[in-house]
Design a protein around this motif. Structure first.
Motif, PDB file in Angstrom:
ATOM      1  N   PRO A   1      29.762  38.776  41.017  1.00  0.00           N
ATOM      2  CA  PRO A   1      28.770  38.045  41.826  1.00  0.00           C
ATOM      3  C   PRO A   1      27.667  37.484  40.931  1.00  0.00           C
ATOM      4  O   PRO A   1      27.142  38.190  40.072  1.00  0.00           O
ATOM      5  CB  PRO A   1      28.214  39.120  42.772  1.00  0.00           C
ATOM      6  CG  PRO A   1      29.209  40.241  42.717  1.00  0.00           C
ATOM      7  CD  PRO A   1      29.779  40.203  41.343  1.00  0.00           C
ATOM      8  N   MET A   2      27.314  36.210  41.140  1.00  0.00           N
ATOM      9  CA  MET A   2      26.315  35.554  40.296  1.00  0.00           C
ATOM     10  C   MET A   2      25.283  34.837  41.148  1.00  0.00           C
ATOM     11  O   MET A   2      25.598  34.285  42.202  1.00  0.00           O
ATOM     12  CB  MET A   2      26.983  34.542  39.356  1.00  0.00           C
ATOM     13  CG  MET A   2      26.009  33.853  38.405  1.00  0.00           C
ATOM     14  SD  MET A   2      26.765  32.453  37.539  1.00  0.00           S
ATOM     15  CE  MET A   2      26.815  31.234  38.841  1.00  0.00           C
TER      16      MET A   2
ATOM     17  N   VAL B   1      27.177  41.894  48.518  1.00  0.00           N
ATOM     18  CA  VAL B   1      26.442  41.895  47.250  1.00  0.00           C
ATOM     19  C   VAL B   1      25.656  40.590  47.080  1.00  0.00           C
ATOM     20  O   VAL B   1      24.477  40.607  46.698  1.00  0.00           O
ATOM     21  CB  VAL B   1      27.396  42.105  46.056  1.00  0.00           C
ATOM     22  CG1 VAL B   1      26.643  41.956  44.741  1.00  0.00           C
ATOM     23  CG2 VAL B   1      28.050  43.475  46.136  1.00  0.00           C
ATOM     24  N   LEU B   2      26.287  39.442  47.360  1.00  0.00           N
ATOM     25  CA  LEU B   2      25.597  38.163  47.197  1.00  0.00           C
ATOM     26  C   LEU B   2      24.401  38.036  48.139  1.00  0.00           C
ATOM     27  O   LEU B   2      23.365  37.471  47.760  1.00  0.00           O
ATOM     28  CB  LEU B   2      26.578  37.006  47.423  1.00  0.00           C
ATOM     29  CG  LEU B   2      27.571  36.718  46.298  1.00  0.00           C
ATOM     30  CD1 LEU B   2      28.536  35.617  46.713  1.00  0.00           C
ATOM     31  CD2 LEU B   2      26.856  36.328  45.008  1.00  0.00           C
TER      32      LEU B   2
ATOM     33  N   PRO C   1      31.010  43.985  38.515  1.00  0.00           N
ATOM     34  CA  PRO C   1      32.234  43.383  39.057  1.00  0.00           C
ATOM     35  C   PRO C   1      32.748  44.145  40.280  1.00  0.00           C
ATOM     36  O   PRO C   1      32.626  45.370  40.372  1.00  0.00           O
ATOM     37  CB  PRO C   1      33.228  43.485  37.900  1.00  0.00           C
ATOM     38  CG  PRO C   1      32.410  43.711  36.687  1.00  0.00           C
ATOM     39  CD  PRO C   1      31.189  44.448  37.124  1.00  0.00           C
ATOM     40  N   ILE C   2      33.301  43.384  41.202  1.00  0.00           N
ATOM     41  CA  ILE C   2      33.974  43.957  42.368  1.00  0.00           C
ATOM     42  C   ILE C   2      35.470  43.933  42.070  1.00  0.00           C
ATOM     43  O   ILE C   2      36.055  42.859  41.882  1.00  0.00           O
ATOM     44  CB  ILE C   2      33.648  43.155  43.643  1.00  0.00           C
ATOM     45  CG1 ILE C   2      32.152  43.279  43.951  1.00  0.00           C
ATOM     46  CG2 ILE C   2      34.501  43.613  44.825  1.00  0.00           C
ATOM     47  CD1 ILE C   2      31.666  42.340  45.028  1.00  0.00           C
ATOM     48  N   LEU C   3      36.090  45.106  42.019  1.00  0.00           N
ATOM     49  CA  LEU C   3      37.484  45.207  41.617  1.00  0.00           C
ATOM     50  C   LEU C   3      38.410  44.949  42.809  1.00  0.00           C
ATOM     51  O   LEU C   3      38.086  45.313  43.943  1.00  0.00           O
ATOM     52  CB  LEU C   3      37.762  46.584  41.023  1.00  0.00           C
ATOM     53  CG  LEU C   3      36.905  46.963  39.808  1.00  0.00           C
ATOM     54  CD1 LEU C   3      37.261  48.371  39.320  1.00  0.00           C
ATOM     55  CD2 LEU C   3      37.084  45.956  38.674  1.00  0.00           C
TER      56      LEU C   3
ATOM     57  N   SER D   1      30.045  43.685  33.645  1.00  0.00           N
ATOM     58  CA  SER D   1      30.321  42.247  33.664  1.00  0.00           C
ATOM     59  C   SER D   1      30.212  41.658  32.262  1.00  0.00           C
ATOM     60  O   SER D   1      30.964  40.748  31.899  1.00  0.00           O
ATOM     61  CB  SER D   1      29.351  41.527  34.610  1.00  0.00           C
ATOM     62  OG  SER D   1      29.585  41.900  35.949  1.00  0.00           O
ATOM     63  N   LEU D   2      29.282  42.185  31.480  1.00  0.00           N
ATOM     64  CA  LEU D   2      29.107  41.699  30.106  1.00  0.00           C
ATOM     65  C   LEU D   2      30.360  41.960  29.273  1.00  0.00           C
ATOM     66  O   LEU D   2      30.735  41.145  28.419  1.00  0.00           O
ATOM     67  CB  LEU D   2      27.894  42.368  29.463  1.00  0.00           C
ATOM     68  CG  LEU D   2      27.465  41.829  28.098  1.00  0.00           C
ATOM     69  CD1 LEU D   2      27.112  40.350  28.186  1.00  0.00           C
ATOM     70  CD2 LEU D   2      26.270  42.627  27.562  1.00  0.00           C
TER      71      LEU D   2
END
Length: 256
Positions: free
Chosen positions: A175-176, A232-233, A208-210, A63-64
């Motif tokens: 997801p955050m 994930v969340l 990340p979810i692709l 994600s970074l």
């Protein structure tokens, strides 16, 4: 025949409407004034508040890479109760949040504009229009922030629109979650958290979810992407905010 000097029913009705307008006009004026005063005060308070926060980031390395890539397009997915996190990130990074077109959403949109954050209108009653706006916005904006359980819930249920947006724009979903060590909770349907002054904010971003299947260029179905994002969340909120869930969402069973 009407008495001389007596007003007809039609004129009496018109007179009442004029009088009612004269009486209600000051009330409308006061309400409008209070609305904009509240907007100014809340915006000023938020600006002062966010400068007092100590922010720590925990971002997955994949994600970074997206965050640091000025040409990358991706979707940040979060729960609606983390809306202030979206405002905070948008002010810092220039991301674009989806905002409801409801009366409350219109106030939020004006608030975001006051702090320099552009928005994309979202309306659960006009889903095709909302999705078209979202897809169009990905062309001109690098990142869109999506409150995945929508503007009215149900809480902690990811809408399929998140998957549709990712699939259509071929954008990965990050997801955050925002976790605060000292916060208040609003009496809203989502139990919005409001970090208090001088609190520490932990912004967590998972892998990340692709939108494509592993080792393939075939795109996933929107419902499949939404299901992965929800999984994930939910894991994130159960791991990092279980105390918040127990205190403010005790009517739901989310964590096993």
């Amino acid at each position: 025949m009407a008495r001389a000097g007596a007003a007809s029913p039609k004129y009496r009705t018109a007179l009442r409407q004029v009088l009612f307008s004269l009486v209600s006009f000051p009330k409308k004026l006061v309400r409008t004034a209070l609305y904009y005063i509240a907007l100014e005060l809340i915006s000023a308070f938020y600006q002062a508040l966010r400068h007092s926060w100590d922010v720590k980031y925990y971002i997955h390395e994949d994600s970074l890479k997206l965050v640091n890539d000025d040409d990358a397009h991706y979707v940040i997915a979060m729960w609606h109760y983390n809306t202030l996190a979206a405002a905070f990130l948008s002010a810092l990074w220039g991301t674009v949040p989806l905002v409801s077109t409801s009366r409350e959403g219109a106030f939020v949109a004006k608030f975001l504009v006051k702090i320099g954050v552009p928005t994309v209108a979202s309306n659960s009653k006009t889903k095709p229009l909302t999705l078209r706006r979202s897809v169009s916005s990905m062309g001109s904006n690098r990142v869109i922030v999506v409150p995945t359980d929508g503007s009215v819930g149900p809480r902690f249920q990811v809408k399929v629109g998140t998957g549709f947006l990712a699939r259509t724009t071929k954008s990965p979903v990050v997801p955050m979650l925002l976790v605060s060590d000292n916060y208040g909770v609003a009496k809203s349907w989502d139990r919005l958290i409001v970090p208090k002054p001088h609190s520490t904010l932990h912004i967590i971003m998972e892998q990340p979810i692709l939108p494509t299947l592993p080792l393939s260029s075939q795109r996933k179905r929107p419902k499949q992407i939404a299901g992965e994002v929800e999984e994930v969340l939910l894991r994130m909120v159960c791991t990092h905010s279980n105390d918040y869930l127990q205190k403010h969402h005790s009517d739901l069973t989310l964590c096993s």
